[in-house]
Design a protein around this motif. Structure first.
Motif, PDB file in Angstrom:
ATOM      1  N   ALA A   1      59.240  48.743  42.080  1.00 20.50           N
ATOM      2  CA  ALA A   1      57.889  48.181  42.144  1.00 20.50           C
ATOM      3  C   ALA A   1      56.857  49.178  41.628  1.00 20.50           C
ATOM      4  N   ALA A   2      56.957  50.436  42.042  1.00 21.94           N
ATOM      5  CA  ALA A   2      56.002  51.445  41.594  1.00 21.94           C
ATOM      6  C   ALA A   2      56.118  51.675  40.086  1.00 21.94           C
ATOM      7  N   SER A   3      57.327  51.681  39.558  1.00 23.89           N
ATOM      8  CA  SER A   3      57.509  51.882  38.120  1.00 23.89           C
ATOM      9  C   SER A   3      56.975  50.691  37.324  1.00 23.89           C
ATOM     10  N   ALA A   4      57.137  49.480  37.867  1.00 25.85           N
ATOM     11  CA  ALA A   4      56.591  48.308  37.185  1.00 25.85           C
ATOM     12  C   ALA A   4      55.067  48.377  37.118  1.00 25.85           C
ATOM     13  N   VAL A   5      54.437  48.778  38.222  1.00 27.35           N
ATOM     14  CA  VAL A   5      52.978  48.932  38.227  1.00 27.35           C
ATOM     15  C   VAL A   5      52.561  50.039  37.277  1.00 27.35           C
ATOM     16  N   GLN A   6      53.299  51.141  37.272  1.00 30.73           N
ATOM     17  CA  GLN A   6      52.979  52.239  36.366  1.00 30.73           C
ATOM     18  C   GLN A   6      53.118  51.809  34.912  1.00 30.73           C
ATOM     19  N   ALA A   7      54.160  51.024  34.614  1.00 31.51           N
ATOM     20  CA  ALA A   7      54.331  50.524  33.247  1.00 31.51           C
ATOM     21  C   ALA A   7      53.169  49.624  32.846  1.00 31.51           C
ATOM     22  N   ALA A   8      52.722  48.779  33.784  1.00 31.45           N
ATOM     23  CA  ALA A   8      51.578  47.916  33.498  1.00 31.45           C
ATOM     24  C   ALA A   8      50.316  48.739  33.281  1.00 31.45           C
ATOM     25  N   SER A   9      50.133  49.778  34.086  1.00 31.12           N
ATOM     26  CA  SER A   9      48.965  50.647  33.941  1.00 31.12           C
ATOM     27  C   SER A   9      48.971  51.350  32.593  1.00 31.12           C
ATOM     28  N   LEU A  10      50.111  51.885  32.203  1.00 32.73           N
ATOM     29  CA  LEU A  10      50.202  52.591  30.923  1.00 32.73           C
ATOM     30  C   LEU A  10      50.006  51.632  29.752  1.00 32.73           C
ATOM     31  N   ALA A  11      50.576  50.423  29.892  1.00 32.52           N
ATOM     32  CA  ALA A  11      50.368  49.436  28.823  1.00 32.52           C
ATOM     33  C   ALA A  11      48.891  49.108  28.675  1.00 32.52           C
ATOM     34  N   GLY A  12      48.171  48.982  29.804  1.00 28.80           N
ATOM     35  CA  GLY A  12      46.733  48.725  29.742  1.00 28.80           C
ATOM     36  C   GLY A  12      45.970  49.894  29.149  1.00 28.80           C
ATOM     37  N   GLN A  13      46.340  51.114  29.518  1.00 30.00           N
ATOM     38  CA  GLN A  13      45.667  52.278  28.954  1.00 30.00           C
ATOM     39  C   GLN A  13      45.916  52.391  27.456  1.00 30.00           C
ATOM     40  N   ILE A  14      47.135  52.059  27.040  1.00 32.80           N
ATOM     41  CA  ILE A  14      47.450  52.100  25.609  1.00 32.80           C
ATOM     42  C   ILE A  14      46.628  51.061  24.849  1.00 32.80           C
TER      43      ILE A  14
END
Length: 503
Positions: free
Chosen positions: A195-208
């Motif tokens: 769950a934490a990695s999925a949120v982190q992936a979403a955060s990084l995708a948004g930052q990108i």
């Protein structure tokens, strides 16, 4: 009428004595540890409701004290992709498979140890052929060949007078309990990690995405500055500064891309697959729903809910029972051995009444001198028990700290998101105004550059602040134990001691 097996009355008396002493067991009895728990885990009282912000992930959360935690807490985020990913990880993760195998091994060893309370019975059938020379008796001629046939049933039974065997069973059962909660800890680490990695992936995708949009904006700004430089409205310094600003924005993008790739690789590892085989979905922060009601356990409930505390408790139980085993090793050990059978020179005579035989051996062994080995083993085990008790207390303290840290982050990050949203809105308006005024010649390029830098920082901070709200909630669910007591997907224990005597 004589008894067919005259040793049975002699065997019955020690067995009866063992039954009468069955309630006695040397060593301390284990009692579930407890502490004077605090009324709250945090230094300061925590507000029952967090701050809110008008953006996805900015909803106010109500902290419901004493509410129960669902076993599948990750479904509260409303993401089908996350739910499917967690289910796949729980099914295919080698970590879970290894922890499950360790539990089954411990359970089987407990059943194995339980068998020591019962008599051990074995059967022997043999045929012997031998030559016995008779020349030394003065009988001439070749040595005759002798055949002998025998069949025997042997019984061995150790009387558990001091409870050492029962303490050993208790020790093994505590070891199985330890592996049980190690398995639950593995589930909790896996599900919270996914769950934490999925949120982190979403955060990084948004930052990108924001950084790429900013790079496009910087490129347009460079075109504008270049045109004004050609027309004499901008200096060479302005042009070089904008070129550097564009390159800087492109530089910031690179580590974000690397971190996203590494986060997705970690997700693949959670699934037990190579990154090329995982077929992971793309995550976006808008795909998640922030749970608006969050259960918060009272401090005393953490002792029963957190798998790490329960594992430490089981380890303490194991060491306590092992102390009883060490004490029993210093006391007399009584073993009964009996045998009944027949022997004959011909197989057809084996069951003749005249060829029967029996034996009964009562043996008591008392250590007398071992240079203090058993004594020091007992003292060492007592120290191991005291160590396990201290480790249990440390685990409880660390658990309270973990929950307090997460609750503080939950409250403060909610306030931080509101401030980040305000800053991002203001930075966007400031950049738009500065760009327009620069085109009209109303401000210097330094104002535009400052507005660009402020907008870049504010935009990335806003995305991180949104992700932090989801990450804090995940961390809180994990800190409270993950709701394993409400899950019903644990495998059943192995069959009982006598229900499957054959493999």
């Amino acid at each position: 009428m004589p008894l067919p097996f005259p040793f049975l009355p002699r065997l019955a008396c020690p067995c009866l004595l063992s039954i009468l002493l069955a309630g006695c067991a040397v060593g301390p009895d284990f009692h579930r540890p407890s502490i004077d728990g605090p009324s709250r885990v945090s230094e300061q009282p925590i507000a029952q409701r967090t701050a809110s912000a008008k953006i996805g992930g900015g909803e106010a959360q109500t902290l419901s004290a004493g509410a129960d935690l669902p076993g599948q807490w990750w479904t509260l985020f409303g993401s089908r992709a996350l739910t499917a990913l967690v289910a796949t990880a729980m099914r295919d993760s080698p970590t879970i498979e290894a922890a499950d195998a360790a539990l089954r091994q411990a359970q089987e060893k407990t059943l194995q140890q339980t068998g020591t309370l019962f008599p051990s019975i074995s059967g022997t059938i043999s045929r012997t052929r031998s030559e016995q020379p008779e020349a030394y008796l003065g009988i001439p001629g070749p040595a005759p060949t002798i055949s002998a046939y025998s069949a025997q049933l042997n019984l061995s039974y150790t009387l558990d007078i001091w409870g050492g065997l029962r303490r050993a069973i208790e020790q093994q059962q505590a070891g199985a309990d330890y592996q049980r909660f190690q398995l639950e800890q593995a589930y909790l680490t896996l599900t919270s990690g996914v769950a934490a990695s999925a949120v982190q992936a979403a955060s990084l995708a948004g930052q990108i995405a924001v950084q790429k949009a900013l790079i496009g904006f910087e490129q347009k700004q460079l075109d504008t500055v270049h045109a004004q430089f050609e027309a004499g409205g901008a200096t060479g310094t302005d042009l070089a500064t904008q070129q550097a600003q564009l390159a800087q924005a492109q530089t910031i993008l690179v580590p974000l891309l690397t971190e996203l790739a590494q986060t997705r690789d970690q997700l693949a590892a959670y699934l037990g697959r190579a990154p090329s085989q995982a077929a992971l979905p793309d995550f976006d922060l808008d795909d998640f729903t922030l749970p608006e009601t969050v259960p918060v356990s009272v401090p005393s409930a953490l002792l029963a809910q957190r798998p790490d505390i329960r594992a430490a408790e089981a380890l303490l139980h194991q060491q306590t029972a092992a102390l009883g085993v060490a004490i029993a090793a210093r006391l007399p050990n009584v073993t009964l051995t009996a045998g009944v059978g027949t022997t004959a020179a011909d197989v057809h005579q084996m069951f003749s009444p005249t060829n029967g035989m029996w034996s009964l051996v009562n043996q008591a062994v008392q250590p007398i001198f071992d240079a203090g080995q058993l004594l020091h083993a007992q003292r060492a085990q007592r120290a191991a028990m005291e160590q396990a008790a201290a480790q249990w207390r440390q685990t409880v303290v660390a658990a309270f700290q973990n929950v307090a840290d997460v609750l503080a982050a939950l409250q403060n990050d909610a306030v931080g998101l509101r401030a980040a949203l305000t800053a991002a809105d203001a930075a966007q308006r400031g950049l738009s105004l500065a760009s327009l005024q620069f085109k009209l010649g109303g401000v210097s390029y330094l104002s535009v550059l400052t507005a660009q830098q402020t907008y870049q920082t504010a935009s990335l901070t806003l995305i991180r602040a949104r992700a932090a709200r989801y990450a804090d909630t995940i961390a809180l669910f994990a800190a409270l134990g993950g709701g394993w007591w409400n899950r019903h997907d644990m495998p059943p224990p192995p069959p009982g001691l006598l229900s499957s005597p054959l493999p």
